[in-house]
Motif scaffolding. Structure first.
Motif, short mmCIF file in Angstrom:
data_model
loop_
_atom_site.label_atom_id
_atom_site.label_comp_id
_atom_site.label_asym_id
_atom_site.label_seq_id
_atom_site.Cartn_x
_atom_site.Cartn_y
_atom_site.Cartn_z
N GLY A 59 -13.79 8.46 4.95
CA GLY A 59 -13.10 8.07 6.18
C GLY A 59 -11.88 7.24 5.90
N GLY A 60 -11.31 6.71 6.98
CA GLY A 60 -10.15 5.84 6.86
C GLY A 60 -8.82 6.53 7.00
N TYR A 61 -8.82 7.77 7.52
CA TYR A 61 -7.57 8.52 7.60
C TYR A 61 -6.89 8.27 8.94
CZ TYR A 61 -9.48 10.52 3.42
OH TYR A 61 -10.00 10.66 2.16
N THR A 62 -6.49 7.03 9.13
CA THR A 62 -5.83 6.62 10.36
C THR A 62 -4.54 5.88 9.99
OG1 THR A 62 -6.86 4.43 10.45
CG2 THR A 62 -8.09 6.28 11.43
N THR A 63 -3.62 5.84 10.94
CA THR A 63 -2.37 5.12 10.70
C THR A 63 -2.65 3.66 10.36
OG1 THR A 63 -1.28 6.58 12.30
CG2 THR A 63 -0.11 4.57 11.68
N ALA A 64 -3.57 3.05 11.10
CA ALA A 64 -3.89 1.65 10.86
C ALA A 64 -4.46 1.43 9.46
CB ALA A 64 -4.88 1.16 11.91
N GLN A 65 -5.35 2.30 9.00
CA GLN A 65 -5.95 2.12 7.68
C GLN A 65 -4.95 2.41 6.57
OE1 GLN A 65 -9.07 0.78 6.93
NE2 GLN A 65 -7.95 0.64 5.01
N PHE A 66 -4.11 3.44 6.76
CA PHE A 66 -3.07 3.69 5.77
C PHE A 66 -2.20 2.44 5.60
CE2 PHE A 66 -3.17 8.45 6.96
CZ PHE A 66 -3.93 8.78 5.86
N ALA A 67 -1.82 1.82 6.72
CA ALA A 67 -0.99 0.60 6.66
C ALA A 67 -1.74 -0.53 5.97
CB ALA A 67 -0.56 0.20 8.06
N ALA A 68 -3.03 -0.67 6.27
CA ALA A 68 -3.83 -1.70 5.62
C ALA A 68 -3.92 -1.46 4.11
CB ALA A 68 -5.23 -1.75 6.24
N ASP A 69 -4.06 -0.20 3.70
CA ASP A 69 -4.07 0.13 2.28
C ASP A 69 -2.77 -0.31 1.62
OD1 ASP A 69 -6.56 1.33 2.61
OD2 ASP A 69 -5.77 3.38 2.59
N LEU A 70 -1.65 -0.07 2.30
CA LEU A 70 -0.36 -0.45 1.73
C LEU A 70 -0.25 -1.96 1.61
CD1 LEU A 70 2.10 2.03 3.50
CD2 LEU A 70 0.97 2.25 1.27
N ALA A 71 -0.73 -2.69 2.61
CA ALA A 71 -0.73 -4.15 2.53
C ALA A 71 -1.55 -4.62 1.33
CB ALA A 71 -1.25 -4.76 3.82
N GLY A 72 -2.68 -3.95 1.08
CA GLY A 72 -3.50 -4.28 -0.08
C GLY A 72 -2.78 -4.00 -1.39
N LEU A 73 -2.04 -2.90 -1.43
CA LEU A 73 -1.26 -2.58 -2.62
C LEU A 73 -0.20 -3.66 -2.88
CD1 LEU A 73 -0.30 -0.69 -4.91
CD2 LEU A 73 1.06 0.54 -3.19
N LEU A 74 0.47 -4.10 -1.81
CA LEU A 74 1.47 -5.17 -1.98
C LEU A 74 0.83 -6.45 -2.48
CD1 LEU A 74 3.71 -4.66 1.19
CD2 LEU A 74 4.01 -3.72 -1.12
N ASP A 75 -0.37 -6.76 -1.98
CA ASP A 75 -1.09 -7.94 -2.48
C ASP A 75 -1.36 -7.80 -3.98
OD1 ASP A 75 -1.14 -9.10 0.03
OD2 ASP A 75 -3.16 -8.40 0.50
N HIS A 76 -1.82 -6.62 -4.37
CA HIS A 76 -2.13 -6.37 -5.77
C HIS A 76 -0.89 -6.55 -6.65
CE1 HIS A 76 -3.65 -4.37 -9.38
NE2 HIS A 76 -2.61 -3.55 -9.32
N LEU A 77 0.25 -6.10 -6.17
CA LEU A 77 1.49 -6.18 -6.94
C LEU A 77 2.20 -7.52 -6.77
CD1 LEU A 77 2.89 -2.60 -6.21
CD2 LEU A 77 1.80 -3.40 -8.31
#
Length: 213
Positions: free
Chosen positions: A65-83
């Motif tokens: 699951g997680g194939y929503t605009t909101a979750q995609f954006a949350a994934d990107l925020a997590g990637l920025l945190d990681h970097l």
């Protein structure tokens, strides 16, 4: 190859170049980060550029699951945190334009500007009807993120958009909130504007980014 583990998903990304204003490139539905091959050599000359495969796409994992605009954006925020990146310019094509717009609305401190290429919002009725089932997959509950005119007005950063349809361009222009925002219209172009006219696209994007710096 670089990956990051974020809860239920493992995201693939590339991270090249250097500069004070990183760019985050986000592909469209069923595509992957290779779709930016026409831009990467140009952009990395002056910018740090992160190109990501969204969950379920490319080299990233495909959780249930997680194939929503909101979750995609949350994934990107997590990637920025990681970097350890505080703010980026979000550059998105098609569905990716919706995702970077959602990132700008839901995480406004993380997005300095948005570049959207024929984004999957503000669609005419006949187009929205044809891809309605796909759009429904991007909303997991009533009231969840589906970029509409009121939602897009919540983007407080400057926005550069590219369209082939002047009618959609006019609607987009009406939802801008930052006076530095701009619409580019290439009538007669297809959906992959950044690939059809890469040299012109690259020059316009880098020139606009310099103008808002």
């Amino acid at each position: 190859m670089p990956f990051v583990e974020l809860g239920d998903v493992r995201l693939f990304y590339t991270d090249e170049g250097s500069g004070d204003r990183p760019l985050l490139l986000v592909h469209g539905y069923t595509a992957d980060s290779h779709g930016w091959s026409w831009q990467l050599p140009h952009l990395v000359a002056d910018h740090r550029v992160i190109a990501v495969d969204l969950r379920g796409h490319g080299w990233s994992s495909a959780p249930a699951g997680g194939y929503t605009t909101a979750q995609f954006a949350a994934d990107l925020a997590g990637l920025l945190d990681h970097l350890e990146i505080e703010r980026v310019v979000g550059v998105g094509h098609s569905m990716g334009g919706s995702v970077v717009s959602a990132l700008a609305v839901e995480y406004p401190d993380r997005v300095a500007a948005v570049v959207a290429v024929d984004p999957a919002y503000l669609l005419p009725d006949e187009t929205a009807g044809a891809i309605g089932p796909m759009l429904d997959l991007l909303v997991d509950r009533p009231g969840a993120v589906r970029p509409s005119e009121p939602y897009l007005r919540r983007r407080r950063c400057p926005v550069l958009t590219f369209y082939a349809d002047p009618a959609r361009a006019a609607i987009e222009r009406a939802v801008f909130t930052d006076p530095r925002s701009r619409v580019v219209t290439w009538e007669g172009a297809g959906h992959w504007l950044h690939q059809e006219r890469p040299a012109e696209f690259n020059t316009l994007v880098t020139g606009w980014l310099a103008s808002i710096a």
